[in-house]
Motif scaffolding. Structure first.
Motif, PDB file in Angstrom:
ATOM      1  N   ARG A  44     -25.233 115.729 -52.966  1.00 61.21           N
ATOM      2  CA  ARG A  44     -25.178 116.967 -52.180  1.00 61.21           C
ATOM      3  C   ARG A  44     -26.503 117.718 -52.260  1.00 61.21           C
ATOM      4  O   ARG A  44     -26.976 118.285 -51.255  1.00 61.21           O
ATOM      5  CB  ARG A  44     -24.049 117.860 -52.689  1.00 61.21           C
ATOM      6  CG  ARG A  44     -23.833 119.138 -51.894  1.00 61.21           C
ATOM      7  CD  ARG A  44     -23.247 118.869 -50.534  1.00 61.21           C
ATOM      8  NE  ARG A  44     -21.865 118.407 -50.638  1.00 61.21           N
ATOM      9  CZ  ARG A  44     -21.155 117.959 -49.596  1.00 61.21           C
ATOM     10  NH1 ARG A  44     -21.718 117.906 -48.396  1.00 61.21           N
ATOM     11  NH2 ARG A  44     -19.909 117.563 -49.747  1.00 61.21           N
ATOM     12  N   LYS A  45     -27.142 117.701 -53.425  1.00 59.80           N
ATOM     13  CA  LYS A  45     -28.438 118.373 -53.579  1.00 59.80           C
ATOM     14  C   LYS A  45     -29.485 117.726 -52.675  1.00 59.80           C
ATOM     15  O   LYS A  45     -30.279 118.415 -52.043  1.00 59.80           O
ATOM     16  CB  LYS A  45     -28.902 118.303 -55.039  1.00 59.80           C
ATOM     17  CG  LYS A  45     -28.072 119.133 -56.001  1.00 59.80           C
ATOM     18  CD  LYS A  45     -28.579 118.972 -57.426  1.00 59.80           C
ATOM     19  CE  LYS A  45     -27.704 119.739 -58.407  1.00 59.80           C
ATOM     20  NZ  LYS A  45     -28.166 119.546 -59.818  1.00 59.80           N
ATOM     21  N   LEU A  46     -29.475 116.390 -52.622  1.00 64.67           N
ATOM     22  CA  LEU A  46     -30.409 115.669 -51.765  1.00 64.67           C
ATOM     23  C   LEU A  46     -30.137 115.986 -50.294  1.00 64.67           C
ATOM     24  O   LEU A  46     -31.066 116.236 -49.512  1.00 64.67           O
ATOM     25  CB  LEU A  46     -30.286 114.163 -52.007  1.00 64.67           C
ATOM     26  CG  LEU A  46     -31.172 113.261 -51.146  1.00 64.67           C
ATOM     27  CD1 LEU A  46     -32.642 113.445 -51.505  1.00 64.67           C
ATOM     28  CD2 LEU A  46     -30.768 111.790 -51.317  1.00 64.67           C
ATOM     29  N   MET A  47     -28.860 115.984 -49.922  1.00 64.94           N
ATOM     30  CA  MET A  47     -28.490 116.263 -48.539  1.00 64.94           C
ATOM     31  C   MET A  47     -28.883 117.687 -48.137  1.00 64.94           C
ATOM     32  O   MET A  47     -29.388 117.917 -47.026  1.00 64.94           O
ATOM     33  CB  MET A  47     -26.981 116.049 -48.366  1.00 64.94           C
ATOM     34  CG  MET A  47     -26.556 114.589 -48.497  1.00 64.94           C
ATOM     35  SD  MET A  47     -24.754 114.387 -48.551  1.00 64.94           S
ATOM     36  CE  MET A  47     -24.291 114.993 -46.922  1.00 64.94           C
ATOM     37  N   ASN A  48     -28.658 118.643 -49.035  1.00 68.00           N
ATOM     38  CA  ASN A  48     -29.026 120.028 -48.737  1.00 68.00           C
ATOM     39  C   ASN A  48     -30.527 120.175 -48.573  1.00 68.00           C
ATOM     40  O   ASN A  48     -31.009 120.941 -47.730  1.00 68.00           O
ATOM     41  CB  ASN A  48     -28.537 120.956 -49.853  1.00 68.00           C
ATOM     42  CG  ASN A  48     -27.022 121.106 -49.859  1.00 68.00           C
ATOM     43  OD1 ASN A  48     -26.361 120.820 -48.858  1.00 68.00           O
ATOM     44  ND2 ASN A  48     -26.461 121.529 -50.984  1.00 68.00           N
ATOM     45  N   HIS A  49     -31.281 119.430 -49.381  1.00 66.68           N
ATOM     46  CA  HIS A  49     -32.745 119.500 -49.319  1.00 66.68           C
ATOM     47  C   HIS A  49     -33.253 119.050 -47.947  1.00 66.68           C
ATOM     48  O   HIS A  49     -34.241 119.603 -47.445  1.00 66.68           O
ATOM     49  CB  HIS A  49     -33.343 118.609 -50.423  1.00 66.68           C
ATOM     50  CG  HIS A  49     -34.842 118.670 -50.489  1.00 66.68           C
ATOM     51  ND1 HIS A  49     -35.527 119.701 -51.103  1.00 66.68           N
ATOM     52  CD2 HIS A  49     -35.800 117.820 -50.002  1.00 66.68           C
ATOM     53  CE1 HIS A  49     -36.830 119.486 -51.007  1.00 66.68           C
ATOM     54  NE2 HIS A  49     -37.022 118.355 -50.340  1.00 66.68           N
ATOM     55  N   TYR A  50     -32.558 118.071 -47.355  1.00 66.63           N
ATOM     56  CA  TYR A  50     -32.994 117.532 -46.061  1.00 66.63           C
ATOM     57  C   TYR A  50     -32.088 117.974 -44.899  1.00 66.63           C
ATOM     58  O   TYR A  50     -32.203 117.443 -43.796  1.00 66.63           O
ATOM     59  CB  TYR A  50     -33.059 116.006 -46.124  1.00 66.63           C
ATOM     60  CG  TYR A  50     -34.263 115.517 -46.912  1.00 66.63           C
ATOM     61  CD1 TYR A  50     -35.544 115.586 -46.357  1.00 66.63           C
ATOM     62  CD2 TYR A  50     -34.127 115.025 -48.201  1.00 66.63           C
ATOM     63  CE1 TYR A  50     -36.660 115.167 -47.071  1.00 66.63           C
ATOM     64  CE2 TYR A  50     -35.238 114.599 -48.926  1.00 66.63           C
ATOM     65  CZ  TYR A  50     -36.499 114.677 -48.357  1.00 66.63           C
ATOM     66  OH  TYR A  50     -37.604 114.264 -49.074  1.00 66.63           O
ATOM     67  N   GLY A  51     -31.222 118.920 -45.161  1.00 62.38           N
ATOM     68  CA  GLY A  51     -30.386 119.467 -44.099  1.00 62.38           C
ATOM     69  C   GLY A  51     -29.407 118.477 -43.496  1.00 62.38           C
ATOM     70  O   GLY A  51     -29.148 118.506 -42.283  1.00 62.38           O
TER      71      GLY A  51
END
Length: 284
Positions: A44-51
């Motif tokens: 989720r952190k990775l996904m949030n970082h890249y929207g």
């Protein structure tokens, strides 16, 4: 008409630095209908970082059977699924390989994407041979299984690579020294992060280091392969040990020392004089 099946995409993720992700992986993560993640919080952190906003499904060692069946069902229904691990390439030292086997068994298309891998990153900076290497991943937890693997690697002339956790690194190094000797090693931690570190030295020097300071981060341990000369020396010692065992066996069977030495010398193609010399030295 047969239902069109989905595709299973194997998507490598950064092993530390979030910028180490390919444009193609980002594109696939945005296009698939579901992302199967080892730890949904990390992904989720990775996904949030890249929207990126996509449904996540948990898939890890402890739920792989049940969740694996759910993922295969989604694929058979025609949905594309991306498989990611917490860091690196899925299928390397994680249950992703089992999901891949299951997908292949159902004739589902598996699409591998290139990307980060901790052991490759560490290997190319190790200074050891990269022409031939053996990746062993994490050792099993059972002592007998660990011992068997290390014993089988005693004469290995390829570079050997292991993964290890911070709370087991000292035990691993102690076992390595006991089974494989004081070999030259490179130990990498916190790869691609701010505190990236490469330790280069012997196993004994590594033990001094990690006994003196608290080990942190996941470790890649790279062991230099034995040279041909070292292999020859080890093989010679094995032959000598086997010869002496046979001499003792024949002596117990009633042969004289001369008879036993003559017989073993012929069986193993070893010099009688050398065998007599070893017996007098008390080599066991």
């Amino acid at each position: 008409m047969e239902q069109k099946k989905g595709r299973l995409f194997l998507c490598p993720t950064p092993i530390g630095n979030l910028e180490d992700i390919t444009l193609r992986v980002l594109k696939i993560l945005k296009e698939v209908e579901v992302i199967a993640a080892e730890d949904t919080r990390v992904t989720r952190k990775l996904m949030n970082h890249y929207g990126i906003k996509k449904p996540l499904i948990s898939y890890h060692e402890h739920n792989k059977t049940k969740k694996g069946e759910e993922i295969i069902k989604l694929l058979l229904e025609g949905r594309d699924v991306a498989l990611v691990s917490d860091a690196g390439t899925p299928g390397i030292s994680d249950p992703g390989e089992e999901l891949v086997k299951a997908a292949i068994g159902e004739n589902i298309k598996v699409v591998p994407l290139p990307g980060p891998s901790a052991f490759v990153t560490a290997l190319i900076a190790s200074g050891f041979s990269t022409r031939r290497f053996a990746f062993e991943g994490f050792l099993p937890k059972k002592d007998k299984e660990r011992e068997k693997i290390l014993n089988n690697l005693l004469n290995e002339n390829r570079t050997v690579i292991f993964y290890e956790s911070p709370h087991r690194i000292v035990k691993f190094l102690e076992e390595l020294k006991e089974k494989m000797g004081n070999r030259r090693v490179v130990i990498a931690r916190e790869l691609t992060k701010i505190h990236e570190e490469f330790f280069r030295g012997t196993v004994e020097e590594a033990l001094l280091k990690f006994n003196a300071e608290e080990p942190r981060g996941e470790f890649v341990i790279i062991i230099e392969g034995v040279s041909k000369e070292e292999t020859d020396d080890i093989s010679l010692e094995n032959v000598k040990e086997k010869a002496l065992e046979k001499v003792r066996e024949y002596l117990k069977g009633g042969m004289t020392k001369s008879q036993a030495v003559k017989k073993v010398s012929k069986e193993l193609n070893i010099s009688k004089n050398e065998l007599y010399s070893d017996i007098h030295k008390g080599i066991t």
